[in-house]
Design an enzyme around this catalytic site. Structure first.
Site, PDB file in Angstrom:
ATOM      1  N   ASP A 115       0.830  -1.215   0.000  1.00  0.00           N
ATOM      2  CA  ASP A 115       0.000   0.000   0.000  1.00  0.00           C
ATOM      3  C   ASP A 115       0.865   1.267   0.000  1.00  0.00           C
ATOM      4  OD1 ASP A 115      -1.996   2.007   0.599  1.00  0.00           O
ATOM      5  OD2 ASP A 115      -3.242   0.399   1.414  1.00  0.00           O
ATOM      6  N   THR A 152      -7.048   4.172  -1.541  1.00  0.00           N
ATOM      7  CA  THR A 152      -6.804   2.738  -1.345  1.00  0.00           C
ATOM      8  C   THR A 152      -7.939   1.828  -1.805  1.00  0.00           C
ATOM      9  OG1 THR A 152      -5.299   3.171   0.458  1.00  0.00           O
ATOM     10  CG2 THR A 152      -6.293   0.988   0.412  1.00  0.00           C
ATOM     11  N   ASP A 271       2.352   2.867   3.151  1.00  0.00           N
ATOM     12  CA  ASP A 271       1.308   3.894   3.186  1.00  0.00           C
ATOM     13  C   ASP A 271       1.175   4.474   4.592  1.00  0.00           C
ATOM     14  OD1 ASP A 271      -1.125   5.201   1.867  1.00  0.00           O
ATOM     15  OD2 ASP A 271      -2.025   4.265   3.621  1.00  0.00           O
ATOM     16  N   HIS A 319      -1.319   3.254  -5.053  1.00  0.00           N
ATOM     17  CA  HIS A 319      -1.181   4.692  -5.340  1.00  0.00           C
ATOM     18  C   HIS A 319       0.150   5.151  -4.780  1.00  0.00           C
ATOM     19  CE1 HIS A 319      -1.928   5.177  -1.119  1.00  0.00           C
ATOM     20  NE2 HIS A 319      -3.051   4.502  -1.226  1.00  0.00           N
TER      21      HIS A 319
HETATM   22 ZN   LIG Z   1      -3.247   5.868   2.470  1.00  0.00          ZN
END
Ligand SMILES: [Zn+2]
Length: 496
Positions: A115, A152, A271, A319
Site C-alpha cells: 500500500d 486505497t 502507506d 497509489h
Molecule cells: Zn493511504
C-alpha cells in the site's frame, strides 16, 4: 475460453509506443547472442591454430578468418533484417513464448500489494529482492498509473475488477448512498456496495481455487465467492507481515489440486508511514527496506519449494504519496462572502472535495459562486482548488457514471489540502487521492514468472489492465471490464 484460443491464433498487437522499441533495440538479445557466439567460436579455434604454424600460414589463415567473419556478419545481418520484419518489434525476439512450468501442474498468479508504494521508493535504499523481481521480470518503467481518486479502496478494487470506480461502485473510501443515505466505510462488507466481478469470483466461477490474504472487497460474499474460511482471511492489520507470507507459502504445500490458482497478499506499508511523515523521511526508507525483506522471505520460501520460477508474481501498489504541510491549505469557510457551505453538504474534504448540496440548491450555482471566490485573489490558496460539476470533469478521470459520485467535485493541486475552517493545528505528513495525472501518485508494477519476459520494460499503464492479465495467465474468460484484452496480452509472453 474463446478469448484465449483467439489470442494464440492471432499475433498480439505490438506493445505500441516507441519508448519500448527504442529501449529494447540497443540491447536486443538476439543481436548479442549471434555476434558473440560467432566471434567466440572463431577466436577460440584461431588461438589454437596460431601457436603451431609458420608466418605465411598464419597470414593465410588470418585472411581466411577475416573472410569468415565478414560472411558470418553478413549472414547475421541478413537474418536480423528479415527477423525484424517478421516479428513484432515490441516483443523480445528471444523470449516471446511463456516458459513451461517445471513443478506446478497449472498456472498460479500471486498478486501482491504494498500500500502506498510510491514509484521511486525502490531507489531510496537497497532493495535487492524487489530488484531481483524487476531484473528478471517485466516492469512498468515509469510506474503504474492508479485510477482516480487515487485512494486505497477504489484502487485495490479496480485492480481486481478491471473497472474504474464509477463502474465498480467504490467511488471513495467513505461515501453515502444517494438514495438511502446509508454510509459506506472501509468496513462495509454488504455485497450491494461492491459491483463488478472481482478476480476471486471469476476464478471460482471457472472451477478454480482462489485465496485472499487481505484485499479490499475480499471478505464480501458475492456470487460464487463465499469467502471460505480456509482461503479467505478476515482483515486484521495487526497480523505480522511474516505470518502472512508463511500462510501463503503454506498454500503451496497443499496437494496440487488444492493449490489456489489465484492468491492475494496485502501489506499496509509504506502507506501507513507515508501519511504520518510524508514520502521523504527515514521512516519511509525503513518501511521500504522491510517490505523488501518480506519479499525476500517470500522468494526464499518459493525457491525452497522449487517453484519460484513457476509462480507468476504480480507486485503492485495502489497509489503513491505526496508531502503535505500546514501552509498548503484551502479553507471552505473562507468562501463565506460568496457562498456559505455547511459541513453537512460535504461528503469528503481532501484531496477529493465532494459536495452534495440539498435538494433545491442548484449545483451549478454552487460551483459558480465557489469559483468566483476562489479566483478573487482574496481566498488563501484559492487558485489551488478548482471546482467542477462532475459532468464537466476531464474524461480521462472516468469519474462520472455513478449516482454515488456527488454532483460537485473539487480538485486540489498536488500537496494541498482542503479543510472546513482554520485551526491552530500544524502538521506535516503525506496524502494521496489527488488527480492520477500527478507523477507522485504513481506506484509500481512488476510481473515475474513464466509469462513475464525477463528484464523487460513497458510504458506506464493504468491498473485497470491487470484484471485481463490475470485471466489471460489463468486461461479463463474474464468479465467485461475497462481494460483492453489486447494490451494485457501484449505485456505477457504468449502461451505456446
Ligand atoms: Zn493511504
Amino acid at each position: 475460453m474463446g478469448m484465449d484460443s483467439l489470442s494464440i491464433l492471432t499475433p498480439t498487437k505490438p506493445i505500441t509506443t516507441s519508448p519500448v522499441t527504442s529501449e529494447e533495440d540497443p540491447t536486443n538479445p538476439s543481436t548479442a547472442l549471434l555476434s558473440s557466439s560467432s566471434t567466440s567460436t572463431i577466436s577460440s579455434s584461431s588461438s589454437s591454430t596460431f601457436s603451431h604454424k609458420p608466418t605465411t600460414t598464419i597470414l593465410f589463415i588470418a585472411l581466411a578468418l577475416i573472410t569468415c567473419i565478414a560472411v558470418a556478419a553478413s549472414i547475421a545481418f541478413a537474418f536480423l533484417f528479415f527477423a525484424s520484419i517478421n516479428t513484432p518489434k515490441s516483443s523480445n525476439s528471444i523470449e516471446s513464448i511463456a516458459r513451461p512450468l517445471v513443478k506446478l501442474k497449472s498456472p498460479v498468479v500471486l498478486l501482491i500489494s504494498s500500500d502506498g508504494f510510491r514509484f521511486g521508493y525502490q531507489f531510496k535504499t537497497p532493495t535487492p529482492n524487489i530488484g531481483r523481481l524487476i531484473a528478471n521480470g517485466t516492469e512498468a518503467e515509469t510506474g503504474l498509473i492508479p485510477v482516480f481518486p487515487t485512494l486505497t479502496f477504489p484502487n485495490h478494487y479496480s485492480i481486481v475488477t478491471g473497472l474504474y470506480p464509477a463502474y465498480h461502485g467504490i467511488i471513495n473510501n467513505y461515501f453515502n448512498d444517494p438514495i438511502t443515505g446509508e454510509g459506506f466505510s472501509m468496513k462495509s462488507h454488504e455485497s450491494h456496495w461492491w459491483l463488478g466481478e472481482p478476480l476471486w469470483q471469476t476464478v471460482v466461477n471457472h472451477g478454480l481455487i482462489a485465496s485472499t490474504y487481505f484485499w479490499p472487497g475480499s471478505e464480501v460474499i458475492k456470487g460464487s465467492w463465499n469467502c471460505p474460511e480456509k482461503f479467505c482471511q478476515q482483515y486484521n492489520g495487526s497480523v505480522p507481515f511474516d505470518d502472512r507470507v508463511d500462510t501463503v507459502l503454506g498454500y503451496f504445500d497443499l496437494p496440487s489440486n488444492e493449490i489456489p490458482s489465484f492468491m492475494t497478499l496485502y501489506f499496509e506499508d509504506p502507506d501507513h508511514q507515508g501519511h504520518k511523515v510524508g514520502p521523504d523521511d527515514p521512516e519511509i526508507t525503513e518501511a521500504v527496506a522491510n517490505i523488501d525483506r518480506v519479499i525476500g522471505k517470500l522468494i526464499q520460501g518459493l525457491e525452497k519449494r522449487g517453484i519460484f520460477e513457476d509462480v507468476n508474481i504480480i507486485m503492485v501498489g495502489d497509489h503513491g504519496m505526496v508531502g503535505t504541510c500546514d501552509k498548503k491549505l484551502v479553507f471552505v469557510e473562507d468562501l463565506a462572502p460568496w457562498i456559505d457551505i455547511p459541513a453537512s453538504w460535504i461528503q469528503s474534504y481532501t484531496p477529493l472535495l465532494s459536495i452534495k448540496p440539498p435538494a433545491g440548491v442548484s449545483a451549478s450555482d454552487v460551483v459558480a459562486k465557489m469559483m468566483e471566490g476562489l479566483r478573487s485573489g482574496k481566498v488563501k490558496n484559492g487558485m489551488r482548488l478548482k471546482m467542477y460539476l462532475k459532468k464537466d470533469l476531464p474524461d480521462r478521470l472516468h469519474y462520472f457514471e455513478s449516482d454515488r459520485i456527488p454532483p460537485i467535485i473539487g480538485l486540489v493541486e498536488e500537496g494541498f489540502k482542503v479543510e472546513q475552517k482554520t485551526s491552530k493545528r500544524q502538521e506535516c505528513g503525506g496524502a494521496h487521492g489527488y488527480d492520477n495525472a500527478f507523477f507522485s501518485m504513481r506506484t509500481i508494477f512488476i510481473g515475474h514468472g513464466p509469462q513475464f519476459a525477463r528484464g523487460r520494460k513497458v510504458p506506464s499503464f493504468e491498473n485497470v489492465q491487470i484484471y485481463n492479465m490475470v485471466t489471460s495467465i489463468l486461461k479463463i474468460q474474464g468479465a467485461s471490464n475497462n481494460g483492453t484484452a489486447s494490451f494485457a496480452k501484449s505485456v505477457l509472453l504468449q502461451t505456446p
